[in-house]
Design a protein around this motif. Sequence first.
Motif, PDB file in Angstrom:
ATOM      1  N   THR A   1       0.684  -5.689  -9.539  1.00  0.00           N
ATOM      2  CA  THR A   1      -0.009  -6.929  -9.178  1.00  0.00           C
ATOM      3  C   THR A   1      -0.847  -6.738  -7.915  1.00  0.00           C
ATOM      4  O   THR A   1      -1.970  -7.233  -7.810  1.00  0.00           O
ATOM      5  N   ASN A   2      -0.278  -5.982  -6.950  1.00  0.00           N
ATOM      6  CA  ASN A   2      -1.005  -5.739  -5.698  1.00  0.00           C
ATOM      7  C   ASN A   2      -1.960  -4.556  -5.791  1.00  0.00           C
ATOM      8  O   ASN A   2      -2.682  -4.271  -4.822  1.00  0.00           O
TER       9      ASN A   2
ATOM     10  N   ALA B   1       9.940  -4.065  -9.008  1.00  0.00           N
ATOM     11  CA  ALA B   1       9.180  -3.286  -8.025  1.00  0.00           C
ATOM     12  C   ALA B   1       7.864  -2.774  -8.621  1.00  0.00           C
ATOM     13  O   ALA B   1       6.797  -2.890  -7.998  1.00  0.00           O
ATOM     14  N   PHE B   2       7.907  -2.227  -9.829  1.00  0.00           N
ATOM     15  CA  PHE B   2       6.685  -1.699 -10.460  1.00  0.00           C
ATOM     16  C   PHE B   2       5.677  -2.808 -10.750  1.00  0.00           C
ATOM     17  O   PHE B   2       4.475  -2.636 -10.535  1.00  0.00           O
TER      18      PHE B   2
ATOM     19  N   ILE C   1       1.493   3.948   0.630  1.00  0.00           N
ATOM     20  CA  ILE C   1       2.084   3.065   1.647  1.00  0.00           C
ATOM     21  C   ILE C   1       0.992   2.339   2.425  1.00  0.00           C
ATOM     22  O   ILE C   1       1.142   1.169   2.778  1.00  0.00           O
ATOM     23  N   ASN C   2      -0.126   3.023   2.669  1.00  0.00           N
ATOM     24  CA  ASN C   2      -1.218   2.386   3.424  1.00  0.00           C
ATOM     25  C   ASN C   2      -1.764   1.156   2.706  1.00  0.00           C
ATOM     26  O   ASN C   2      -2.062   0.134   3.332  1.00  0.00           O
ATOM     27  N   THR C   3      -1.899   1.256   1.362  1.00  0.00           N
ATOM     28  CA  THR C   3      -2.456   0.115   0.631  1.00  0.00           C
ATOM     29  C   THR C   3      -1.464  -1.046   0.547  1.00  0.00           C
ATOM     30  O   THR C   3      -1.857  -2.171   0.254  1.00  0.00           O
ATOM     31  N   LEU C   4      -0.176  -0.759   0.793  1.00  0.00           N
ATOM     32  CA  LEU C   4       0.802  -1.854   0.825  1.00  0.00           C
ATOM     33  C   LEU C   4       0.489  -2.849   1.937  1.00  0.00           C
ATOM     34  O   LEU C   4       0.813  -4.027   1.844  1.00  0.00           O
ATOM     35  N   ALA C   5      -0.140  -2.356   3.005  1.00  0.00           N
ATOM     36  CA  ALA C   5      -0.414  -3.221   4.154  1.00  0.00           C
ATOM     37  C   ALA C   5      -1.402  -4.331   3.820  1.00  0.00           C
ATOM     38  O   ALA C   5      -1.469  -5.343   4.529  1.00  0.00           O
TER      39      ALA C   5
END
Length: 349
Positions: free
Chosen positions: A221-222, A215-216, A227-231
């Motif tokens: 990598t992303n 997960a880390f 949570i917003n930047t996960l999109a």
Amino acid sequence: MNPYVLTILLSSLGLGTVLTFASSHWLLAWMGLEINTLAIIPIMAQQHHPRAIEATTKYFLTQATAAAMILFASTTNAWLMGEWEIHQLSHPLATTTVMLALALKLGLAPVHFWLPEVLQGLELTTGLILSTWQKLAPFALMVQVAPTINSSLLVAIGLLSTLVGGWGGLNQTQLRKIMAYSSIAHLGWMVLILQFAPSLTLLSLSLYIIMTSSAFLTLKTNNALTINTLATSWTKSPTLAALAALVLLSLGGLPPLSGFMPKWLILQELTKQGLPLSATLAAMTALLSLYFYLRLCYALTLTIYPNTLTATAPWRLNFTMITLPLSIITILALGLLPLTPAVTAMLAL
């Protein structure tokens, strides 16, 4: 940071943990924990950002307090019982104090308040070290002293940690804080079963390290911190986004993923030990954790970040990050459930 300095610090980090692993005397174990703490502090503070310095200070104070409590408990046991051996911890005051000190070192409830704040102030790589490697030395001590600790205390701390870990992560938007509460919940499951089946605790710890590392590394990598930047992950790398969602579900303990194995075996063992109420409460608190993992999955795979790109094939930079460790750990985090019969056979030996 200078590579030579970093090498010395990482070597000291490993030395402290190995020293605690190998020790049977309380002073040697305490020394290992201190080396471990002092080695990670410069790594945590290397950003020179106010949040990083604040996190490092909080971490140092909590770890120093826990180390002082361990020293006090071991000295008390030596004074009253005449024993310095880790396995010979027998006085009730010493055993309870050591348990609370190790809970403080690990970030178990009710002494968990430092962990989300500290993790939030660190970069993702240092957060990964704090969430995985730094748990090993205190857990080694906890496994050794568990037979002498009151089982009701262990079960209470375990259930409270699973509850706090699930409840605390519900309204978070910062991914590092969510991972901190995830850590608290997983450690609660391990402590819950510690006295009844230590081998299951070690299995859970191994799988927790694999899934948390995956997960880390995915978040790093992303380059995602909220949570917003996960999109934005789906547009960057659809394959990685899909696998990351599965890793999060594995952390939540859904079958047929690896994370289901420890929860399944722990609930089974608790029922065998005549603790169906504890097993039911633990399963219910797992639903709280599952909710915020599903929330992350929704942001990751079912929402698309608003963008104004009109080109059909936007240019992108050459990707230079090494992804082999991420690939291997992700495979392990997703596909170990079929090995459950082999694992149960090994645990029965």
